[in-house]
Design a protein around this motif. Structure first.
Motif, mmCIF file in Angstrom:
data_model
loop_
_atom_site.group_PDB
_atom_site.id
_atom_site.type_symbol
_atom_site.label_atom_id
_atom_site.label_comp_id
_atom_site.label_asym_id
_atom_site.label_seq_id
_atom_site.Cartn_x
_atom_site.Cartn_y
_atom_site.Cartn_z
ATOM 1 N N THR A 244 -51.127 10.300 12.116
ATOM 2 C CA THR A 244 -49.760 10.065 11.628
ATOM 3 C C THR A 244 -48.939 11.336 11.741
ATOM 4 N N THR A 245 -49.553 12.464 11.445
ATOM 5 C CA THR A 245 -48.856 13.746 11.566
ATOM 6 C C THR A 245 -48.436 13.997 13.005
ATOM 7 N N TYR A 246 -49.362 13.766 13.934
ATOM 8 C CA TYR A 246 -49.061 13.986 15.357
ATOM 9 C C TYR A 246 -48.051 12.974 15.880
ATOM 10 N N ALA A 247 -48.319 11.688 15.623
ATOM 11 C CA ALA A 247 -47.580 10.613 16.293
ATOM 12 C C ALA A 247 -46.238 10.307 15.655
ATOM 13 N N VAL A 248 -46.047 10.691 14.397
ATOM 14 C CA VAL A 248 -44.795 10.354 13.717
ATOM 15 C C VAL A 248 -44.078 11.605 13.207
ATOM 16 N N LEU A 249 -44.740 12.364 12.347
ATOM 17 C CA LEU A 249 -44.054 13.492 11.711
ATOM 18 C C LEU A 249 -43.663 14.565 12.727
ATOM 19 N N MET A 250 -44.598 14.967 13.587
ATOM 20 C CA MET A 250 -44.262 15.959 14.600
ATOM 21 C C MET A 250 -43.324 15.385 15.652
ATOM 22 N N TYR A 251 -43.609 14.147 16.068
ATOM 23 C CA TYR A 251 -42.799 13.531 17.123
ATOM 24 C C TYR A 251 -41.354 13.325 16.677
ATOM 25 N N SER A 252 -41.125 13.209 15.369
ATOM 26 C CA SER A 252 -39.751 12.979 14.887
ATOM 27 C C SER A 252 -38.811 14.109 15.275
ATOM 28 N N PHE A 253 -39.341 15.316 15.490
ATOM 29 C CA PHE A 253 -38.492 16.434 15.890
ATOM 30 C C PHE A 253 -38.192 16.425 17.388
ATOM 31 N N ALA A 254 -38.907 15.596 18.141
ATOM 32 C CA ALA A 254 -38.736 15.584 19.597
ATOM 33 C C ALA A 254 -38.251 14.243 20.113
#
Length: 393
Positions: free
Chosen positions: A297-307
């Motif tokens: 979830t951290t990789y696929a959503v939280l981090m991806y939200s900035f990109a």
């Protein structure tokens, strides 16, 4: 790779999702539930329809927390229209969703709390609540949420109103795809929607929770206390306190909600993007429990939200492909390569929403607009970043 690995893994995980079955001896039943509905008006037809959808279910109490200068004058007419003794109404002068839900805590005696908004309609099936309560068999589950579906209005096709209704429906369809994928892979969820969720009362009534909930500030204490972002606060609090969330998806656990009306939907998209900029950095860099507890979830959503700048990504991919072929002396292949790239991009977007277009094939007329809407959201995301100190609904 970052973008498409995420998309493919989420698609596979979504395909393997399993709901929690109803146990033979469930620890809770519907009488263990108190429903809280924050609202700013007691006289809207929508609220009345929501309440009527709740009344057939054997919940313990329904607390409607009204707010605003006119709501106090609407209490008597509402009570005349709804005489069910389970309904309680409390009122405060200033609308504030966080304060309204917190004000109901002293009236709750049940072990479970259900927060529902005034635009989400309950299904009529008797198994609805038992199915939602099933995940609480596990003592690690702190909250449960169903799947939300935007009401598909019978607008003419094509039409301006029909287009925006389709965008609202597709938004929730994509969101469901993402939630079921991450919840399957690592039990994570990026946002526990405040439109409808169940939570253990002990969590919500905890003085430590309420103190933080009613006094949340951002930007190093310069902006707040927040009224918005309550759903993200719930999600982060559960994660940091060691609780799990279950997204319970069966045919009985799909709720209809109002979404996709112009210009309200455009304002909502902007507000939701502001929430992302305010909340996700806190989850990643301040609280940090998501890295350990929910790595996918951290990789696929939280981090991806900035990109998630779709237009920039796709224009950049096309430019790099063209430049690479020319650098290799393969100019004659540029046309075919561009076509294949377009097919790839459209096909990957379709992975998440093909089920929607199979259900509503007439909405395929809006598919080109759906792609353009994704590009438009790039600029909305930039605007949200530049105005993320705006904490108003």
């Amino acid at each position: 790779m970052f973008r498409y690995v995420r998309a493919l893994v989420n698609w596979l995980a979504h395909s393997s999702y399993k709901a929690t079955p109803i146990p033979l001896n469930p620890p809770f039943d519907p009488s263990d539930l108190t429903v809280v509905i924050p609202t700013t008006s007691l006289q809207t037809p929508t609220l009345h329809a929501v309440v009527r959808s709740i009344l057939p279910h054997p919940v313990h109490t329904i607390i409607i927390t009204a707010a605003g200068p006119t709501a106090s004058f609407e209490i008597s007419p509402f009570q005349a229209a709804f005489t069910d003794p389970r309904i309680l109404i409390i009122h405060q002068d200033k609308p504030n969703r966080r304060q309204q839900t917190a004000a109901a805590m002293s009236l709750i005696t049940t072990p479970l709390l259900l927060i529902s908004d005034d635009h989400t309609f309950w299904p009529t099936t008797p198994s609805f609540l038992p199915t939602l309560l099933a995940p609480f068999t596990s003592p690690t589950i702190g909250a449960v949420a169903p799947v939300l579906s935007a009401i598909h209005d019978p607008h003419p096709t094509p039409s301006w109103a029909g287009f925006w209704n389709a965008m609202g429906c597709l938004y929730l369809w994509r969101r469901t795809h993402e939630f079921l994928a991450t919840n399957t892979l690592d039990r994570g969820v990026s946002c526990l929607s405040s439109r409808f969720f169940l939570i253990r009362t002990a969590i919500y009534a905890d003085p430590a929770f309420l103190a933080e909930y009613l006094n949340e500030y951002v930007f190093w204490g310069r902006v707040g206390p927040l009224n918005v972002d309550d759903d993200k606060f719930h999600t982060r609090w559960l994660a940091t306190q060691g609780w799990d969330v279950k997204i319970q998806y069966t045919e009985e656990c799909v709720l209809d909600t109002e979404l996709g009306k112009w210009p309200k939907f455009a304002d909502q998209v902007l507000r939701w993007n502001r929430t992302t900029w305010r909340s996700n950095p806190r989850a990643l860099f301040t609280e940090r429990s998501a890295w350990r507890r929910f790595p996918w979830t951290t990789y696929a959503v939280l981090m991806y939200s900035f990109a998630r700048f779709t237009l920039f990504y796709e224009v950049g991919m096309a430019w790099l492909l063209d430049a690479g072929l020319r650098e290799c002396g393969l100019e004659n292949w540029c046309g075919l390569a561009r076509v294949l790239l377009v097919v790839w991009i459209v096909g990957m977007k379709g992975l998440k929403v093909e089920g929607y277009f199979r259900r509503y094939p007439a909405d395929l007329v809006y598919a080109p607009g759906y792609l353009l809407f994704g590009w438009m959201c790039t600029f909305v995301k930039v605007l949200a970043l530049l105005t993320c100190w705006n904490k108003h609904w």
